[in-house]
Motif scaffolding. Structure first.
Motif, short mmCIF file in Angstrom:
data_model
loop_
_atom_site.label_atom_id
_atom_site.label_comp_id
_atom_site.label_asym_id
_atom_site.label_seq_id
_atom_site.Cartn_x
_atom_site.Cartn_y
_atom_site.Cartn_z
N ILE A 37 0.84 -1.21 0.00
CA ILE A 37 0.00 0.00 0.00
C ILE A 37 0.87 1.25 0.00
O ILE A 37 0.58 2.23 -0.69
CB ILE A 37 -0.96 -0.03 1.21
N HIS A 38 1.97 1.20 0.78
CA HIS A 38 2.89 2.34 0.81
C HIS A 38 3.51 2.54 -0.57
O HIS A 38 3.65 3.67 -1.06
CB HIS A 38 3.97 2.10 1.86
N GLY A 39 3.87 1.44 -1.21
CA GLY A 39 4.44 1.52 -2.56
C GLY A 39 3.45 2.08 -3.57
O GLY A 39 3.82 2.84 -4.47
N LEU A 40 2.18 1.72 -3.39
CA LEU A 40 1.15 2.25 -4.28
C LEU A 40 1.01 3.77 -4.11
O LEU A 40 0.85 4.50 -5.08
CB LEU A 40 -0.20 1.57 -4.00
N LEU A 41 1.10 4.24 -2.85
CA LEU A 41 1.06 5.69 -2.59
C LEU A 41 2.21 6.39 -3.30
O LEU A 41 2.02 7.43 -3.95
CB LEU A 41 1.12 5.95 -1.08
N ASP A 42 3.42 5.80 -3.20
CA ASP A 42 4.58 6.39 -3.86
C ASP A 42 4.38 6.45 -5.37
O ASP A 42 4.74 7.43 -6.03
CB ASP A 42 5.84 5.59 -3.54
N ARG A 43 3.79 5.38 -5.94
CA ARG A 43 3.55 5.34 -7.38
C ARG A 43 2.53 6.42 -7.80
O ARG A 43 2.74 7.10 -8.82
CB ARG A 43 3.04 3.96 -7.79
#
Length: 588
Positions: A511-517
């Motif tokens: 989820i954190h990676g999705l936010l960064d993307r």
């Protein structure tokens, strides 16, 4: 639903059309829509099976969609009359109000006690009317349709019709404590007090919907005749003593309510529709209504009014080039008697009492367009050229949807309405803290409020798809609604993006990676001053120590984290779950 086979009067279908197709075409020309051609047998067969439909009537029934403001088309009489005038087979009737000699007419006296319950009343008499079974059924059916339509389920107006030969005036409209009102309700075998009547109809499938209108009032409205016989207890039930039948010759009509304008319209519609069956067709005997302040009014009003419309305006608005005389003829076919004025440019239009829907010149223009025929209007290229453009917020939403799908997440579309429990109790919040917009009269517990967050919808979607292979990765970009006292409508929409990851492990890093993307796509760098950053925070829906608040360009835009086990359990889930929800409007 109107049984209107008789409408095809002296009209043989052409060789290329069946009778049903020809009637469908006629309805379309008149601005109506033939919804379905069926029969009582077909309806029962579809709903309960062919076995139950045995012996049912096979009479053809036409289901016609009538515009909500065309009260004059809600019964067979008005519909036939309108179509006959439209086809120029009959002339538009002239409705006449007959005022009886002094002391011979009916009088309805309104007392001061009604002021806090139903302060307004109007009345009229249909004298020497001839009913048949079909006419009687249509008379009752029109009252019910008006109750559901303009009367707003009897909240604004309640209609009472009585056999005048069984009662004697003057009549008194007053309000009394429930214990002091006693009479035999319609189709009952014994007398009841008003309180007992309310209990009697509490389980009635039809009347129980109207009890709330007066049951909490200290006084109930009631109408008596000069001998103390109860005519009705509006808006609940009429008395059995004065009930009308096929053999009734003189009908006393009273309409009581909270809106005098609507009451006058309802009375006008009823008397104009059925006065054609009186000994003197289209004539109505007026009744006198005396108010508590001594003011006296004569009803029905049956008011004709005249409007002037420029022929050029009609041609311009519709996109045609007809002569004023031609336009006047078109309007007359729509039951609006019209003629060209002396200057040759203006049309004087007479609005009959049946057309309460005509309020403004644009209503007259619309009728001219219907009579001309929408299919006959030539298509033209607009004189003004404009280039359409997508709303920036919607364009951003579409771009994000494609990229999120490419990131391996599946889009879900959930209901904008939900239960209070979904957005408050299940997420560990109090409903007052959510600023939720409530639905005034929800039909089901599932649709009580407008959603204030997208998270419950996605969690319910996962709960319905638990048998699908793990992990489940869902996202949604849609509007949420919150109260806003500064908005002109008292509420405001915000476009939110929400994503959920459901698996055997929480997957916070995903989820954190999705936010960064998402931030990379929005060209917002990971920077405290001019970009975005996350800070440890607490949220009732998140696990303690596993929640972060997202800040972008100096303002909070949302939260992400691992959901609390209580939240997961309340949504009938069994695996850990991490979620992200942000407001995307600041990035437009």
């Amino acid at each position: 639903i109107l049984k209107v086979r008789c409408l095809l009067i002296n009209q043989k279908p052409s060789s290329s059309f069946t009778a049903d197709e020809e009637f469908d075409e006629l309805c379309f020309e008149f601005g109506l829509e033939l919804d379905e051609v069926t029969s009582e047998k077909d309806i029962i067969s579809k709903e309960k099976g062919e076995e139950k439909a045995k012996g049912a009537s096979e009479t053809i029934i036409y289901k016609i969609d009538v515009p909500a403001n065309r009260y004059d088309l809600l019964c067979l009489e008005g519909l036939v009359r309108g179509l006959q005038v439209f086809k120029e087979r009959i002339n538009l009737p002239r409705y006449e109000k007959i005022i009886p000699a002094q002391g011979e007419g009916q009088k309805l006296i309104v007392t001061a006690q009604t002021v806090n319950v139903r302060p307004h009343a109007v009345a009229a008499v249909l004298r020497n009317i001839t009913f048949t079974k079909e006419r009687y059924d249509s008379f009752i059916d029109l009252q019910e349709k008006l109750h559901q339509n303009i009367c707003r389920r009897r909240a604004l107006v309640a209609i009472g019709t009585h056999d005048l030969d069984t009662i004697s005036g003057p009549f008194t409209f007053t309000a009394k404590p429930p214990s002091e009102i006693k009479f035999k309700p319609l189709n009952q075998s014994q007398e009841y007090t008003a309180s007992q009547i309310m209990d009697l109809y509490r389980t009635d499938s039809h009347l129980r919907h109207y009890l709330h209108l007066i049951e909490n009032k200290p006084l109930y409205p009631v109408i008596y005749d000069s001998n103390g016989i109860v005519l009705s207890m509006p808006p609940i039930i009429n008395g059995d003593h004065s009930k009308i039948s096929v053999n009734t010759k003189n009908v006393f009509i009273e309409c009581t309510g909270t809106d005098i304008t609507k009451a006058k319209i309802v009375l006008d519609i009823i008397v104009t529709m059925f006065s054609e069956y009186c000994e003197k067709p289209f004539s109505v005997e007026a009744a006198e209504v005396v108010y508590p302040n001594g003011k006296t009014c004569i009803y029905p009003e049956l008011a004709y009014r005249k409007e002037k419309v420029q022929a050029e305006l009609i041609n311009k608005k519709v996109g045609i080039s007809e002569t004023p005389a031609s336009l006047a003829k078109l309007l007359t076919r729509m039951c609006l008697s019209s003629h060209v004025m002396e200057n040759g440019k203006q049309i004087e239009v007479e609005i009959p009492p049946t057309r309460a829907d005509v309020i403004h010149a644009c209503d007259i223009v619309e009728d001219a367009a219907i009579a001309y025929g929408y299919n006959n209007i030539q298509m033209t290229i607009p004189k003004t050229y404009t280039i359409a453009n997508q709303l920036p917020l919607n364009k951003l939403t579409e771009l994000l949807r494609h990229e999120l799908a490419a990131a391996g997440f599946t889009e879900a579309l959930t209901f904008a309405l939900c239960s209070q429990e979904d957005i408050a109790d299940k997420l560990g919040m109090d409903i007052s803290a959510t600023k939720a917009v409530r639905i005034a009269n929800p039909k089901t517990a599932e649709f009580q409020v407008a959603r204030t967050t997208l998270l419950p919808g996605l969690l319910k979607t996962i709960a319905s798809n638990r048998k699908m292979p793990l992990p489940l990765k869902l996202f949604e970009i849609s509007d949420i609604v919150v109260k806003d006292s500064d908005s002109d409508v008292g509420a405001r929409n915000y476009r939110h993006f929400c994503a959920v990851y459901y698996n055997k492990n929480p997957g916070f890093e995903i989820i954190h990676g999705l936010l960064d993307r998402v931030m990379q796509l929005l060209e917002v760098p990971p920077d405290k001053e001019n970009g975005y950053t996350i800070k440890a925070a607490e949220g009732s829906a998140f696990f303690p120590g596993r929640c972060a608040e997202i800040f972008a360009k100096g303002q909070s835009v949302g939260k992400l984290g691992v959901l609390h086990p209580d939240v997961i359990t309340k949504f009938e889930l069994t695996m850990p779950c991490s979620a992200l929800e942000i407001n995307i409007e600041p990035f437009v």
